[in-house]
Scaffold this active site. Structure first.
Site, mmCIF file in Angstrom:
data_model
loop_
_atom_site.group_PDB
_atom_site.id
_atom_site.type_symbol
_atom_site.label_atom_id
_atom_site.label_comp_id
_atom_site.label_asym_id
_atom_site.label_seq_id
_atom_site.Cartn_x
_atom_site.Cartn_y
_atom_site.Cartn_z
ATOM 1 N N CYS A 34 0.833 -1.201 0.000
ATOM 2 C CA CYS A 34 0.000 0.000 0.000
ATOM 3 C C CYS A 34 0.873 1.258 0.000
ATOM 4 O O CYS A 34 2.039 1.227 0.407
ATOM 5 C CB CYS A 34 -0.877 -0.033 1.252
ATOM 6 S SG CYS A 34 -2.088 1.291 1.362
ATOM 7 N N ASP A 36 0.492 3.577 1.953
ATOM 8 C CA ASP A 36 0.446 4.087 3.326
ATOM 9 C C ASP A 36 1.854 4.453 3.837
ATOM 10 O O ASP A 36 2.798 3.657 3.731
ATOM 11 C CB ASP A 36 -0.175 3.017 4.230
ATOM 12 C CG ASP A 36 -0.580 3.557 5.588
ATOM 13 O OD1 ASP A 36 -1.785 3.559 5.884
ATOM 14 O OD2 ASP A 36 0.319 3.970 6.354
ATOM 15 N N ARG A 38 3.037 4.560 6.683
ATOM 16 C CA ARG A 38 3.528 3.795 7.835
ATOM 17 C C ARG A 38 4.151 2.461 7.424
ATOM 18 O O ARG A 38 4.728 1.764 8.248
ATOM 19 C CB ARG A 38 2.376 3.551 8.811
ATOM 20 C CG ARG A 38 1.799 4.826 9.386
ATOM 21 C CD ARG A 38 0.456 4.580 10.046
ATOM 22 N NE ARG A 38 -0.568 4.177 9.072
ATOM 23 C CZ ARG A 38 -1.838 3.925 9.368
ATOM 24 N NH1 ARG A 38 -2.245 4.042 10.617
ATOM 25 N NH2 ARG A 38 -2.699 3.572 8.424
ATOM 26 N N HIS A 94 -1.710 -4.450 5.137
ATOM 27 C CA HIS A 94 -1.362 -3.959 6.480
ATOM 28 C C HIS A 94 -2.605 -3.619 7.295
ATOM 29 O O HIS A 94 -3.686 -3.375 6.737
ATOM 30 C CB HIS A 94 -0.459 -2.724 6.370
ATOM 31 C CG HIS A 94 -1.159 -1.513 5.827
ATOM 32 N ND1 HIS A 94 -1.643 -0.514 6.644
ATOM 33 C CD2 HIS A 94 -1.465 -1.146 4.571
ATOM 34 C CE1 HIS A 94 -2.204 0.417 5.888
ATOM 35 N NE2 HIS A 94 -2.124 0.067 4.633
ATOM 36 N N CYS A 97 -5.728 -0.267 7.215
ATOM 37 C CA CYS A 97 -5.620 0.169 5.813
ATOM 38 C C CYS A 97 -6.868 0.963 5.404
ATOM 39 O O CYS A 97 -7.985 0.436 5.384
ATOM 40 C CB CYS A 97 -5.446 -1.040 4.887
ATOM 41 S SG CYS A 97 -5.211 -0.556 3.164
HETATM 42 ZN ZN LIG Z 1 -3.331 0.742 3.103
#
Ligand SMILES: [Zn+2]
Length: 197
Positions: A34, A36, A38, A94, A97
Site C-alpha cells: 500500500c 500508506d 507507515r 497492512h 488500511c
Molecule cells: Zn493501506
C-alpha cells in the site's frame, strides 16, 4: 517537511556507497504494498538500495490483467518479471488500511471520486467483504488478509507471472504487516491462514 529537505540535501554525502548502484539493479523481489506512509518495505525487511523493486498503490491492489488496456501496475509487474527477472513477489497488506476500509464502508463517491473509481474498477468488493461475514474480532484485519489473497490470485492472471510460475522460477508470498506492533505474518497457502513469519 523541512527535516526531509535537510536530509535530502545531506544524502549526497553517501555518494561513495551509492556509486555501484549506477551500474544497474538486480533486485530479487517485487514488493507490492500500500502507499500508506507507515509501511516502509526497506525498514521492515532490512533491504538496502537495489534489493526491492516496489509497486505501491492505494490498498496494494493488483488490477486484473487486461490485454487491451495497459496500466502502470501491469507495466511494473511485467518489467519486474521480464527485465529484472525477480524470483519472488510479495503482496503485503497492512492493518489500519484506509483503502480496504473504504471497500468495507464506502462513503459518498462525490467526496473522493478518484478513490471510488479506482476501487470500483479494480476490486471485487464481494470477495473482500466476505471476510467479515464469517470471522469475529478484527473485521478489518480479516478483510485485509482476504484482500491479499485476492491480489495473489489476480497476479496469476498476468501472463508474465503465469509463465514464470509454470517454469518454477517464481514464488508468490502473501504478507500482513501490523502497523502498531511491527509484526509480519505470512500466508500459508495450504490452509489460507496467516501466521507469524
Ligand atoms: Zn493501506
Amino acid at each position: 517537511m523541512q527535516s526531509l529537505i535537510d536530509n535530502a540535501r545531506k544524502f549526497a554525502e553517501r555518494a561513495h556507497d551509492l556509486r555501484p548502484l549506477a551500474d544497474g539493479q538486480h533486485p530479487d523481489v517485487l514488493f507490492i504494498t500500500c502507499s500508506d506512509s507507515r509501511v516502509v518495505p526497506a525498514l521492515i525487511t532490512g533491504g538496502s538500495p537495489g534489493d526491492l523493486f516496489e509497486l505501491r498503490t492505494a490498498g496494494n491492489i493488483v488490477p486484473e490483467y487486461n490485454e487491451g488496456r495497459g496500466s502502470g501496475e501491469t507495466a511494473t509487474i511485467e518489467f519486474a518479471i521480464e527485465v529484472l527477472e525477480v524470483e519472488h513477489i510479495i503482496v503485503c497488506g497492512h492493518s489500519h488500511c484506509g483503502a480496504v476500509n473504504a471497500i468495507l464502508y464506502p462513503g459518498a463517491p462525490s467526496a473522493l471520486p478518484a478513490i471510488h473509481q479506482w476501487l470500483a474498477d479494480t476490486e471485487p468488493h464481494d470477495e473482500t467483504r466476505k471476510a467479515t461475514s464469517f470471522l469475529d474480532g478484527d473485521a478489518l484485519t480479516s478483510a485485509v488478509q482476504r484482500h491479499v489473497q485476492v491480489q495473489l490470485d489476480r497476479l496469476q492472471g498476468h501472463p508474465s507471472v503465469a509463465k514464470r510460475l509454470e517454469r518454477g522460477r517464481l514464488s508468490l508470498h502473501g504478507w500482513f504487516y501490523a502497523v502498531g506492533t511491527g509484526t509480519v505474518s505470512t500466508l500459508d497457502p495450504q490452509d489460507g491462514h496467516f501466521r507469524p513469519l
